[in-house]
Design a protein around this motif. Structure first.
Motif, PDB file in Angstrom:
ATOM      1  N   GLN A 134       8.764 -27.390  21.204  1.00 55.04           N
ATOM      2  CA  GLN A 134       9.697 -28.005  20.272  1.00 55.04           C
ATOM      3  C   GLN A 134      11.144 -27.872  20.772  1.00 55.04           C
ATOM      4  O   GLN A 134      11.927 -28.829  20.710  1.00 55.04           O
ATOM      5  CB  GLN A 134       9.570 -27.348  18.892  1.00 55.04           C
ATOM      6  N   LEU A 135      11.498 -26.719  21.278  1.00 52.69           N
ATOM      7  CA  LEU A 135      12.850 -26.517  21.813  1.00 52.69           C
ATOM      8  C   LEU A 135      13.132 -27.452  22.985  1.00 52.69           C
ATOM      9  O   LEU A 135      14.229 -28.013  23.106  1.00 52.69           O
ATOM     10  CB  LEU A 135      13.030 -25.061  22.248  1.00 52.69           C
ATOM     11  N   LYS A 136      12.157 -27.621  23.854  1.00 52.62           N
ATOM     12  CA  LYS A 136      12.338 -28.486  25.017  1.00 52.62           C
ATOM     13  C   LYS A 136      12.634 -29.928  24.611  1.00 52.62           C
ATOM     14  O   LYS A 136      13.364 -30.646  25.305  1.00 52.62           O
ATOM     15  CB  LYS A 136      11.094 -28.434  25.905  1.00 52.62           C
ATOM     16  N   GLU A 137      12.082 -30.363  23.487  1.00 51.93           N
ATOM     17  CA  GLU A 137      12.273 -31.751  23.051  1.00 51.93           C
ATOM     18  C   GLU A 137      13.734 -32.064  22.725  1.00 51.93           C
ATOM     19  O   GLU A 137      14.140 -33.223  22.761  1.00 51.93           O
ATOM     20  CB  GLU A 137      11.389 -32.045  21.841  1.00 51.93           C
ATOM     21  N   PHE A 138      14.532 -31.046  22.394  1.00 50.30           N
ATOM     22  CA  PHE A 138      15.933 -31.285  22.045  1.00 50.30           C
ATOM     23  C   PHE A 138      16.842 -31.355  23.273  1.00 50.30           C
ATOM     24  O   PHE A 138      18.036 -31.659  23.146  1.00 50.30           O
ATOM     25  CB  PHE A 138      16.425 -30.198  21.082  1.00 50.30           C
ATOM     26  N   ILE A 169      11.424 -23.880  12.738  1.00 47.66           N
ATOM     27  CA  ILE A 169      10.835 -22.745  12.007  1.00 47.66           C
ATOM     28  C   ILE A 169      10.145 -23.202  10.726  1.00 47.66           C
ATOM     29  O   ILE A 169       9.116 -22.637  10.324  1.00 47.66           O
ATOM     30  CB  ILE A 169      11.921 -21.686  11.717  1.00 47.66           C
ATOM     31  N   LYS A 170      10.660 -24.229  10.097  1.00 43.24           N
ATOM     32  CA  LYS A 170       9.998 -24.758   8.902  1.00 43.24           C
ATOM     33  C   LYS A 170       8.608 -25.287   9.256  1.00 43.24           C
ATOM     34  O   LYS A 170       7.629 -25.053   8.537  1.00 43.24           O
ATOM     35  CB  LYS A 170      10.849 -25.868   8.279  1.00 43.24           C
ATOM     36  N   LYS A 171       8.503 -25.989  10.388  1.00 46.69           N
ATOM     37  CA  LYS A 171       7.196 -26.484  10.848  1.00 46.69           C
ATOM     38  C   LYS A 171       6.269 -25.328  11.202  1.00 46.69           C
ATOM     39  O   LYS A 171       5.075 -25.341  10.887  1.00 46.69           O
ATOM     40  CB  LYS A 171       7.385 -27.394  12.061  1.00 46.69           C
ATOM     41  N   LEU A 178      -0.362 -19.232  20.575  1.00 47.13           N
ATOM     42  CA  LEU A 178      -0.338 -20.592  20.039  1.00 47.13           C
ATOM     43  C   LEU A 178       1.026 -20.933  19.451  1.00 47.13           C
ATOM     44  O   LEU A 178       1.589 -22.004  19.710  1.00 47.13           O
ATOM     45  CB  LEU A 178      -1.418 -20.764  18.966  1.00 47.13           C
ATOM     46  N   ILE A 179       1.557 -20.022  18.632  1.00 47.53           N
ATOM     47  CA  ILE A 179       2.820 -20.287  17.954  1.00 47.53           C
ATOM     48  C   ILE A 179       3.984 -20.284  18.946  1.00 47.53           C
ATOM     49  O   ILE A 179       4.893 -21.130  18.861  1.00 47.53           O
ATOM     50  CB  ILE A 179       3.051 -19.260  16.830  1.00 47.53           C
ATOM     51  N   GLU A 180       3.960 -19.354  19.893  1.00 48.58           N
ATOM     52  CA  GLU A 180       5.046 -19.332  20.871  1.00 48.58           C
ATOM     53  C   GLU A 180       5.064 -20.622  21.701  1.00 48.58           C
ATOM     54  O   GLU A 180       6.136 -21.195  21.949  1.00 48.58           O
ATOM     55  CB  GLU A 180       4.923 -18.124  21.786  1.00 48.58           C
ATOM     56  N   GLU A 181       3.912 -21.063  22.132  1.00 50.53           N
ATOM     57  CA  GLU A 181       3.835 -22.304  22.910  1.00 50.53           C
ATOM     58  C   GLU A 181       4.383 -23.483  22.107  1.00 50.53           C
ATOM     59  O   GLU A 181       5.114 -24.336  22.639  1.00 50.53           O
ATOM     60  CB  GLU A 181       2.395 -22.575  23.323  1.00 50.53           C
ATOM     61  N   TYR A 182       4.062 -23.506  20.825  1.00 50.39           N
ATOM     62  CA  TYR A 182       4.563 -24.585  19.960  1.00 50.39           C
ATOM     63  C   TYR A 182       6.086 -24.548  19.869  1.00 50.39           C
ATOM     64  O   TYR A 182       6.753 -25.588  19.995  1.00 50.39           O
ATOM     65  CB  TYR A 182       3.943 -24.465  18.568  1.00 50.39           C
TER      66      TYR A 182
END
Length: 286
Positions: free
Chosen positions: A58-62, A15-17, A50-54
């Motif tokens: 990001q969640l998938k990376e964890f 969320i900070k990003k 755009l923001i939702e895709e980002y």
């Protein structure tokens, strides 16, 4: 690190990003282009998608085993063996954003798949983007910009946020304030239920009331969680607990969060439902 704090940390990083991206993108061309309707039924701007895709990437990376419930794309599983449900609201206050009105938020809230209810959040993060405040929580603590909140000041401020299609509700609340609280009340609507519900949970405003039946669980997930952790009353207009499911987007018929929500529903706001007609009782007792 406990699971809830780990989830809060993940959410905070993302969320900070996202907050930085939203500030960066606000003056770009074409972000206000309507690109269709999202899963939740609202028209979607380019910035929403755009923001939702980002956030999803990001969640998938964890590597978490998630059921992602999102406003634009709907339901998405990252594994066949789900451990957590996450509600994503990439941009609450989209119209504000594309109109350059600086009242918008972005949020992620996590739940255990074993407790898929709005009142059982494990952790979450909500950014008040242009105020530079990030509200976050785990299962036992609330933080503002990583500063732990041990208590909040409780006092009547004479300020409420109301979303309704019934003008009599406004009159009833004004009457309640005048006759029961012995104070005047001013009404504000900011265009971001996420932020307004959190303001009510923090007692920055006295009350957040929404009864249009158009509010969704993703809109107020953070506000409900903060209210529960801070012991701020959070109920519907029947006086019942807010405990809707979170494994899909669902509408919230009514919600009241705030310092005198209990007294308000007891004294003036209980209402009946007759198909599409909703109304307050006309009687008061003080």
């Amino acid at each position: 690190m406990m699971k809830d704090e780990y989830l809060r940390t993940i959410g905070y990083r993302i969320i900070k990003k996202v907050s930085l991206l939203l500030k960066k993108y606000v003056n770009l061309n074409n972000i206000d282009n309507v690109v269709g309707k999202g899963y939740g039924g609202d028209y979607s701007f380019k910035i929403d998608t755009l923001i939702e895709e980002y956030i999803i990437n990001q969640l998938k990376e964890f590597g978490l085993k998630l059921l992602i419930v999102s406003e634009e794309n709907g339901l998405l599983k990252t594994s066949s063996d789900i451990e957590y449900i996450v509600l994503i609201d990439p941009l609450d206050g989209s119209i504000n954003y594309v109109s350059k009105i600086p009242v918008v938020s972005t949020s992620i809230v996590f739940y255990s798949v074993d407790k898929p209810y709005l009142n059982s959040a494990l952790a979450g993060v909500v950014s008040n983007v242009f105020l530079n405040e990030i509200y976050s929580f785990n299962s036992s603590n609330v933080f503002i910009n990583e500063n732990k909140i041990s208590s909040i000041e409780r006092k009547i401020r004479g300020l409420v946020s109301i979303y309704t299609e019934d003008p009599s509700i406004v009159l009833k609340i004004k009457s309640f304030n005048k006759n029961y609280l012995k104070t005047d009340v001013k009404i504000r609507t900011l265009g971001s239920s996420s932020i307004e519900s959190i303001y009510a949970a923090l007692n920055r405003i006295d009350l957040f009331l929404h009864n249009t039946s158009k509010l969704r669980n993703i809109d107020i997930a953070g506000g409900v969680a903060l209210a529960n952790l801070l012991k701020t009353p959070c109920i519907d207009l029947r006086g019942e607990e807010i405990k809707h499911r979170v494994d899909d987007i669902v509408n919230i018929e009514s919600i009241v969060i705030g310092i005198y929500a209990n007294e308000l529903t007891e004294k003036s706001c209980k209402y009946s439902i007759n198909t599409t007609t909703q109304y307050f009782n006309t009687s008061f007792s003080y």
